[in-house]
Design a protein around this motif. Structure first.
Motif, PDB file in Angstrom:
ATOM      1  N   ILE A  34       0.824  -1.200   0.000  1.00 45.68           N
ATOM      2  CA  ILE A  34       0.000   0.000   0.000  1.00 45.68           C
ATOM      3  C   ILE A  34       0.862   1.255   0.000  1.00 45.68           C
ATOM      4  O   ILE A  34       0.589   2.222  -0.704  1.00 45.68           O
ATOM      5  CB  ILE A  34      -0.946   0.001   1.220  1.00 45.68           C
ATOM      6  N   ASN A  35       1.944   1.273   0.826  1.00 49.12           N
ATOM      7  CA  ASN A  35       2.779   2.458   0.997  1.00 49.12           C
ATOM      8  C   ASN A  35       4.105   2.360   0.254  1.00 49.12           C
ATOM      9  O   ASN A  35       5.076   3.023   0.626  1.00 49.12           O
ATOM     10  CB  ASN A  35       3.052   2.702   2.494  1.00 49.12           C
ATOM     11  N   SER A  36       4.154   1.540  -0.781  1.00 51.85           N
ATOM     12  CA  SER A  36       5.415   1.386  -1.514  1.00 51.85           C
ATOM     13  C   SER A  36       5.849   2.677  -2.189  1.00 51.85           C
ATOM     14  O   SER A  36       7.015   2.853  -2.521  1.00 51.85           O
ATOM     15  CB  SER A  36       5.275   0.282  -2.568  1.00 51.85           C
ATOM     16  N   GLY A  37       4.909   3.602  -2.403  1.00 53.07           N
ATOM     17  CA  GLY A  37       5.226   4.878  -3.029  1.00 53.07           C
ATOM     18  C   GLY A  37       5.362   6.015  -2.047  1.00 53.07           C
ATOM     19  O   GLY A  37       5.379   7.181  -2.438  1.00 53.07           O
ATOM     20  N   GLY A  38       5.484   5.722  -0.744  1.00 49.79           N
ATOM     21  CA  GLY A  38       5.635   6.765   0.253  1.00 49.79           C
ATOM     22  C   GLY A  38       4.608   6.636   1.360  1.00 49.79           C
ATOM     23  O   GLY A  38       3.447   6.316   1.107  1.00 49.79           O
ATOM     24  N   ALA A  39       5.035   6.904   2.590  1.00 49.90           N
ATOM     25  CA  ALA A  39       4.155   6.757   3.745  1.00 49.90           C
ATOM     26  C   ALA A  39       3.203   7.932   3.874  1.00 49.90           C
ATOM     27  O   ALA A  39       3.470   9.018   3.350  1.00 49.90           O
ATOM     28  CB  ALA A  39       4.999   6.631   5.010  1.00 49.90           C
ATOM     29  N   PRO A  40       2.092   7.756   4.591  1.00 48.60           N
ATOM     30  CA  PRO A  40       1.245   8.909   4.929  1.00 48.60           C
ATOM     31  C   PRO A  40       2.061   9.908   5.754  1.00 48.60           C
ATOM     32  O   PRO A  40       3.047   9.534   6.394  1.00 48.60           O
ATOM     33  CB  PRO A  40       0.121   8.283   5.769  1.00 48.60           C
ATOM     34  N   THR A  41       1.682  11.173   5.746  1.00 43.42           N
ATOM     35  CA  THR A  41       2.445  12.181   6.479  1.00 43.42           C
ATOM     36  C   THR A  41       2.396  11.930   7.985  1.00 43.42           C
ATOM     37  O   THR A  41       1.480  11.288   8.495  1.00 43.42           O
ATOM     38  CB  THR A  41       1.898  13.588   6.197  1.00 43.42           C
ATOM     39  N   GLY A  42       3.399  12.437   8.673  1.00 43.02           N
ATOM     40  CA  GLY A  42       3.425  12.343  10.127  1.00 43.02           C
ATOM     41  C   GLY A  42       3.923  11.031  10.667  1.00 43.02           C
ATOM     42  O   GLY A  42       3.468  10.582  11.718  1.00 43.02           O
ATOM     43  N   LYS A  43       4.898  10.405  10.013  1.00 41.22           N
ATOM     44  CA  LYS A  43       5.411   9.102  10.451  1.00 41.22           C
ATOM     45  C   LYS A  43       6.918   9.139  10.693  1.00 41.22           C
ATOM     46  O   LYS A  43       7.603   8.132  10.541  1.00 41.22           O
ATOM     47  CB  LYS A  43       5.074   8.034   9.396  1.00 41.22           C
ATOM     48  N   THR A  44       7.461  10.309  11.068  1.00 35.43           N
ATOM     49  CA  THR A  44       8.906  10.450  11.225  1.00 35.43           C
ATOM     50  C   THR A  44       9.401  10.209  12.647  1.00 35.43           C
ATOM     51  O   THR A  44      10.603  10.134  12.882  1.00 35.43           O
ATOM     52  CB  THR A  44       9.362  11.856  10.810  1.00 35.43           C
ATOM     53  N   GLY A  45       8.490  10.150  13.611  1.00 33.04           N
ATOM     54  CA  GLY A  45       8.903  10.076  15.004  1.00 33.04           C
ATOM     55  C   GLY A  45       9.217  11.430  15.596  1.00 33.04           C
ATOM     56  O   GLY A  45       9.684  11.520  16.739  1.00 33.04           O
ATOM     57  N   ALA A  46       8.977  12.509  14.842  1.00 35.37           N
ATOM     58  CA  ALA A  46       9.180  13.867  15.355  1.00 35.37           C
ATOM     59  C   ALA A  46       8.161  14.158  16.456  1.00 35.37           C
ATOM     60  O   ALA A  46       7.179  13.429  16.614  1.00 35.37           O
ATOM     61  CB  ALA A  46       9.043  14.878  14.213  1.00 35.37           C
ATOM     62  N   PRO A  47       8.376  15.214  17.257  1.00 39.97           N
ATOM     63  CA  PRO A  47       7.396  15.550  18.295  1.00 39.97           C
ATOM     64  C   PRO A  47       5.980  15.639  17.743  1.00 39.97           C
ATOM     65  O   PRO A  47       5.730  16.300  16.749  1.00 39.97           O
ATOM     66  CB  PRO A  47       7.888  16.915  18.793  1.00 39.97           C
ATOM     67  N   GLY A  48       5.066  14.921  18.391  1.00 43.80           N
ATOM     68  CA  GLY A  48       3.669  14.914  17.968  1.00 43.80           C
ATOM     69  C   GLY A  48       3.368  13.945  16.846  1.00 43.80           C
ATOM     70  O   GLY A  48       2.234  13.926  16.345  1.00 43.80           O
ATOM     71  N   GLU A  49       4.346  13.120  16.438  1.00 43.78           N
ATOM     72  CA  GLU A  49       4.136  12.191  15.322  1.00 43.78           C
ATOM     73  C   GLU A  49       4.372  10.751  15.746  1.00 43.78           C
ATOM     74  O   GLU A  49       5.081  10.477  16.725  1.00 43.78           O
ATOM     75  CB  GLU A  49       5.066  12.531  14.159  1.00 43.78           C
ATOM     76  N   SER A  50       3.785   9.839  14.989  1.00 46.17           N
ATOM     77  CA  SER A  50       4.038   8.422  15.176  1.00 46.17           C
ATOM     78  C   SER A  50       5.182   8.009  14.262  1.00 46.17           C
ATOM     79  O   SER A  50       5.904   8.853  13.733  1.00 46.17           O
ATOM     80  CB  SER A  50       2.764   7.620  14.859  1.00 46.17           C
ATOM     81  N   THR A  51       5.353   6.710  14.065  1.00 48.43           N
ATOM     82  CA  THR A  51       6.399   6.198  13.178  1.00 48.43           C
ATOM     83  C   THR A  51       5.787   5.206  12.195  1.00 48.43           C
ATOM     84  O   THR A  51       4.571   5.034  12.141  1.00 48.43           O
ATOM     85  CB  THR A  51       7.509   5.490  13.973  1.00 48.43           C
ATOM     86  N   CYS A  52       6.655   4.540  11.441  1.00 43.38           N
ATOM     87  CA  CYS A  52       6.207   3.573  10.437  1.00 43.38           C
ATOM     88  C   CYS A  52       5.481   2.379  11.053  1.00 43.38           C
ATOM     89  O   CYS A  52       4.818   1.631  10.342  1.00 43.38           O
ATOM     90  CB  CYS A  52       7.394   3.055   9.623  1.00 43.38           C
ATOM     91  N   THR A  53       5.612   2.183  12.386  1.00 46.61           N
ATOM     92  CA  THR A  53       4.962   1.040  13.022  1.00 46.61           C
ATOM     93  C   THR A  53       3.445   1.188  13.033  1.00 46.61           C
ATOM     94  O   THR A  53       2.748   0.229  13.378  1.00 46.61           O
ATOM     95  CB  THR A  53       5.457   0.856  14.469  1.00 46.61           C
ATOM     96  N   MET A  54       2.923   2.356  12.687  1.00 42.56           N
ATOM     97  CA  MET A  54       1.479   2.505  12.573  1.00 42.56           C
ATOM     98  C   MET A  54       0.933   1.633  11.444  1.00 42.56           C
ATOM     99  O   MET A  54      -0.229   1.234  11.458  1.00 42.56           O
ATOM    100  CB  MET A  54       1.116   3.972  12.319  1.00 42.56           C
ATOM    101  N   CYS A  55       1.788   1.355  10.455  1.00 39.67           N
ATOM    102  CA  CYS A  55       1.369   0.526   9.329  1.00 39.67           C
ATOM    103  C   CYS A  55       2.184  -0.756   9.215  1.00 39.67           C
ATOM    104  O   CYS A  55       1.700  -1.761   8.691  1.00 39.67           O
ATOM    105  CB  CYS A  55       1.488   1.297   8.014  1.00 39.67           C
ATOM    106  N   HIS A  56       3.442  -0.701   9.667  1.00 43.92           N
ATOM    107  CA  HIS A  56       4.333  -1.856   9.553  1.00 43.92           C
ATOM    108  C   HIS A  56       4.479  -2.537  10.908  1.00 43.92           C
ATOM    109  O   HIS A  56       4.414  -1.896  11.949  1.00 43.92           O
ATOM    110  CB  HIS A  56       5.715  -1.422   9.054  1.00 43.92           C
TER     111      HIS A  56
END
Length: 281
Positions: A34-56
């Protein structure tokens, strides 16, 4: 034949639902596709964000020893308005990898500077929640390094942080059972020497933080206390305070309760030099 057609239709509808992006039972299983062309925004682990584990699947690992961001400036220090070349490199990448990064002012956690796309085949820029992100593309998920540029903000804002997360895809790529997620941060600093010009000894930035305190970042190390004054728009002195300034460090000032919302002038006076800026309180 009449019984076969309804069965085929039901199977088709069920299969479509199973592979649907919003199906909570399978969004992680098929995230690599689904995300082979790029993740949804807000998945960097920056303050207030989640990471790739929301989907992976998998846990978040420290990527600082397995990845790096090269920066064309000296000593990872930025100069306002300057454009730099950067490269994100994964040392533990597989044949399928993905990433997302964001560049933030470390004090306000807001966008800092401007991301510039230099490789439209392997990378793309997306936006969300008032932040801009650099991501891999479908063509770029076979890379282990990605190039881009960044232009520093027009003035010094203190340390700037590049937050990024990346996914090392496991096999088979149709599910995420073997994926590994990593996060890291690259910090860009102001020069260790004071950023003084021949025409202007003193400069500073000021802003309100979330606690309604006045934050002042100066370029000057004061040998004695400096006078900070707040004037209203008519020039009337409303408040003054002595500050012990340290270059590139934040001085926090509690705003007096008698100051109503409006436009004010913030003045710093070193005795030999004076600077005034406008702010909305």
């Amino acid at each position: 034949m009449k019984k076969i057609i309804p069965l085929l239709l039901s199977f088709t509808l069920l299969s479509g639902w199973i592979l649907k992006d919003h199906n909570p039972h399978n969004i992680k299983k098929h995230a690599s596709l689904i995300n082979s062309g790029g993740a949804p925004t807000g998945k960097t682990g920056a303050p207030g964000e989640s990471t790739c584990t929301m989907c992976h699947s998998g846990n978040v690992n420290d990527g600082s020893t397995f990845s790096s961001i090269s920066f064309s400036g000296l000593n990872s220090e930025y100069v306002p308005g300057t454009t730099y070349d950067l490269t994100l490199t994964l040392n533990n990448g597989s044949t399928k990898n993905g990433f997302q990064l964001v560049v933030l002012d470390s004090i306000t956690n807001s966008n800092s500077g401007t991301l510039i796309l230099t490789d439209a085949v392997n990378t793309k820029i997306t936006s969300g929640n008032n932040r801009d992100y650099l991501n891999h593309t479908s063509a770029g998920n076979s890379q282990t390094s990605w190039n881009f540029q960044w232009t520093a903000p027009s003035s010094y804002v203190g340390p700037i942080k590049i937050y990024y997360a990346y996914n090392i895809a496991g096999y088979p790529y149709s599910n995420t059972s073997g994926d590994d997620i990593y996060t890291s941060v690259k910090t860009l600093s102001v020069p260790n020497t004071s950023f003084l010009s021949t025409n202007e000894l003193l400069d500073f930035n000021c802003f309100l933080d979330n606690n309604k305190r006045l934050n002042i970042i100066s370029n000057f190390n004061s040998k004695k206390y400096s006078k900070m004054k707040i004037y209203n728009i008519t020039g009337k002195l409303m408040y003054s305070k002595n500050l012990n300034l340290r270059a590139n460090q934040v001085s926090k000032v509690n705003i007096p309760s008698n100051l109503t919302s409006g436009i004010y002038l913030i003045s710093l006076d070193l005795g030999t030099d004076k600077k005034t800026k406008k702010i909305v309180l």
